[in-house]
Structures are given as C-alpha cells and as structure tokens.
Design a protein around this motif. Structure first.
Motif, mmCIF file in Angstrom:
data_model
loop_
_atom_site.group_PDB
_atom_site.id
_atom_site.type_symbol
_atom_site.label_atom_id
_atom_site.label_comp_id
_atom_site.label_asym_id
_atom_site.label_seq_id
_atom_site.Cartn_x
_atom_site.Cartn_y
_atom_site.Cartn_z
ATOM 1 N N CYS A 60 -45.369 -10.201 9.328
ATOM 2 C CA CYS A 60 -46.169 -10.346 10.544
ATOM 3 C C CYS A 60 -47.613 -9.973 10.205
ATOM 4 N N CYS A 105 -45.944 -5.754 8.860
ATOM 5 C CA CYS A 105 -44.501 -5.471 8.745
ATOM 6 C C CYS A 105 -43.735 -6.659 8.160
ATOM 7 N N VAL A 116 -40.632 -8.483 8.589
ATOM 8 C CA VAL A 116 -39.604 -8.612 9.630
ATOM 9 C C VAL A 116 -38.448 -9.437 9.052
ATOM 10 N N SER A 171 -39.850 -4.592 12.511
ATOM 11 C CA SER A 171 -41.041 -4.660 13.358
ATOM 12 C C SER A 171 -41.337 -3.263 13.900
ATOM 13 N N ARG A 172 -42.412 -2.662 13.411
ATOM 14 C CA ARG A 172 -42.674 -1.262 13.775
ATOM 15 C C ARG A 172 -43.033 -1.087 15.247
ATOM 16 N N LYS A 190 -42.489 -5.525 18.674
ATOM 17 C CA LYS A 190 -42.971 -6.807 19.188
ATOM 18 C C LYS A 190 -41.953 -7.923 18.976
ATOM 19 N N TRP A 191 -41.288 -7.878 17.825
ATOM 20 C CA TRP A 191 -40.350 -8.942 17.495
ATOM 21 C C TRP A 191 -38.937 -8.534 17.858
#
Ligand code: SF4
Length: 340
Positions: free
Chosen positions: A285, A292, A294, A309-310, A313-314
């Motif tokens: 991302c 990140c 993902v 995804s830290r 968001k995903w």
C-alpha cells in the motif's frame, strides 16, 4: 483421544506437531516451505492425518511463525500467537528452569530471556542472514558438503580458522581466501560455525545477561558444530540443552497454547482442507510512508482473510471492492498499489 495441532510456518520451513493433553508428541513433521506455504501446509496436514492415532480427534489448533495468520485461516486456528511466545512456552515445558532460549531457524534467529517462567526480554534478527541456517546451507553447497555432515566435520577440525562473520558477503570472501591459503575443509567449517555464533551473540545478546540453562532450539540446533561453538564461546561455563524436539519447538508451543486456550469448539477445518484451492497474494500500500505489505488469501475468488494493514484501512471488503472496481488485481504482480 483428544489431540492438539500446532503449526509453525516460517519463510524457509514449515513444522506441524500433534500433541495429546499430557503434551506428548504423537507426530511431527519438518518440511521446506519452498516459497509456497499453502502447499507446505497441505503436505504437513497429509502427514499428520496419516499418523493420527486410532480414535484421535483434533480439538484445538494453534498457529505461529511468520505466516501464522495465513496458516490460521487455511487450517482453522483457535489461537494465533507470535513465535517468541510459542518458542518460550515449548522451552519452559521441556526445561522448566530455563533462563535463556537461543533459536536459530532458516531465515531468522531469536534470543529469549526467561525469568521465573515468564518472558522478560527478547531480541530477533530478521535482517542479517549471516546468523541463520540459510547461511550455513549456502556455504555447505559452496564447499560441496551435505549440510547433515557439516557439524560432524567441524568437530574433526584440529584447529579453527577465523572467518569474518559480520555478513554473508564478508564471510564468503574470507572463506574463499582461507581455502586459497590451504586450510582444510573441517577447519573452515569450524570457523564458519564460530563466526555464526559470534554473529548471533553480537547481534542479539549485546547488553543482555545470558544465564543458564540455555535451551538451544530451531533447525540449526541439529548442527553439532554450532552447539560446540556456543559451548566454546562460553568456555564450557554455561549449561546448553538441545531438546530432542529442537526442530519443532515453535509448533509444539503453538499446540500447547491451543490446549491452554481450550476452545469450546475447535475452528479446525478438517483434513479435507488439502483438497481446497487457495491463492495467496500481496501488494504494498503506497497511501502513506508506512508502505504496509498487505497480504490476502483467496479461495475460489473470495478473499478469506487479509493482514498487514497497520491502520486497518484494508479489509476483505475494501480490497475486494477496489479490485472489482479498477482491476487493481493486475497491479499486485508489480507489488505496488495506491488507492485514493
Ligand atoms: S495500510 Fe494504512 S498504514 Fe499501511 S501504508 Fe496503507 S494507509 Fe499507510
């Protein structure tokens, strides 16, 4: 009989352990991940099914290792734990008075300090290959020596040769230089073992108090040359124990954690999982400097799980939606994705 399955999927090796309520191991396997963790898991599950004791039933599953989330989805895990916890739990089970754990695997190494049965501190080396099993395997190929013979040969050396162990490049060029100077293979191999140990201690143990007994585990603990190099490093003053299960301690720890977690009903997907088709994809991302990676797992086109995804968001829904909208899937091959 109620049984617990522990799974440890690393980037180089995949380990599975089948354990009963008394923590006795009934079956275990140690496989190469070979870049395909799902395939390795399927092979491991087939092995475990073939070795399932009569009347045995899996009532809990734990996963660990760098691909623990993926493994958890594929196998159906009741508990997913990091490698430090899983390795520490297994070490404490085998040697209750353990104070330090050295773990050297294919791609990383760990140092865990345990005090009164609790993890007090730890360090992991995931960057420098010179302190891992992959380094030894690579050098074994270079020297044309089967890796299984490596330790035995190191013990035959009459003297040791200092090999620079700061990184693989230095070590390799120094090793070639020592070969040209006429040193024998056992001496060079002994020097390599000592350089790996120096590298481990410099990278992970600096500033830490190493107390014994030390439990040495991970695939590299099978190498007698490395065990001896650790003993020499401490001048024989520290007790080093190599447990018989040294290669599968992470998976064993995951099985123990699953038993302690005691799920009412296990999430285990059954051995039929080997017939299901999974697809593992990832993208980076680019929407903020974190960048990140993902990773997501698809089964028959449906995203089953996603991690990495830290910011959260995903999710399977957002990734699925964006992919459907803009054919972003094609971009995953370039491992690059930015969605505004
Ligand atoms: S997933 Fe979130 S935290 Fe990670 S790079 Fe994208 S926007 Fe940043």
């Amino acid at each position: 009989m109620e049984l617990y399955l522990g799974v440890d999927v690393g980037s180089v090796t995949t380990k599975l352990v089948l354990m009963d309520k008394k923590k006795k191991i009934w079956a275990s396997c140690y496989l190469k991940t070979s870049g395909d963790p799902v395939l390795a898991l399927k092979e491991g599950l087939t092995y475990i099914e073939d070795h399932l004791p009569r009347g045995g039933e899996i009532v809990g599953v734990g996963t660990t290792g760098s691909a623990r989330h993926l493994a958890g989805v594929v196998v159906g895990a009741d508990i997913v734990k990091n490698e430090i916890t899983a390795h520490a739990v297994a070490a404490i089970t085998r040697v209750p008075e353990v104070r330090t754990v050295f773990e050297i695997g294919g791609q990383d190494s760990k140092l865990i300090l345990i005090r009164e049965g609790v993890v007090e501190d730890f360090a992991m080396n995931t960057i420098c290959a010179a302190g891992t099993g992959s380094f030894l395997e690579h050098q074994a190929v270079r020297l044309n020596v089967p890796i299984e013979e490596f330790g035995k040969l190191a013990l035959q050396a009459e003297q040791s040769v200092r090999i620079a162990g700061r990184c693989t490049v230095f070590a390799e060029s120094d090793m070639i230089h020592k070969q040209q100077l006429g040193f024998a293979k056992p001496e060079i191999i002994k020097g390599l073992c000592e350089s790996l140990v120096r590298n481990f201690m410099n990278n992970l143990a600096t500033g830490k108090t190493i107390e014994d007994p030390i439990v040495f585990q991970g695939g590299v603990a099978a190498n007698q040359g490395i065990v001896q190099a650790f003993r020499d490093f401490f001048q024989g003053k520290k007790k080093i124990v190599v447990p018989p299960e040294h290669g599968v301690m992470g998976a064993w720890g995951a099985a123990i954690l699953a038993m302690e977690y005691a799920p009412q009903e296990t999430a285990f997907q059954g051995f039929e999982v080997v017939n299901r088709v999974f697809e593992n994809r990832s993208f980076t991302c680019g929407d903020c400097p974190n960048g990140c990676e993902v990773v997501f797992l698809k089964e028959e086109g449906v995203i089953k799980a996603l991690w990495g995804s830290r910011c959260g968001k995903w999710t399977p829904e957002t990734v699925g939606q964006k992919f459907a909208e803009s054919k972003l899937e094609e971009k995953t091959d370039q491992r690059e994705l930015s969605v505004s």
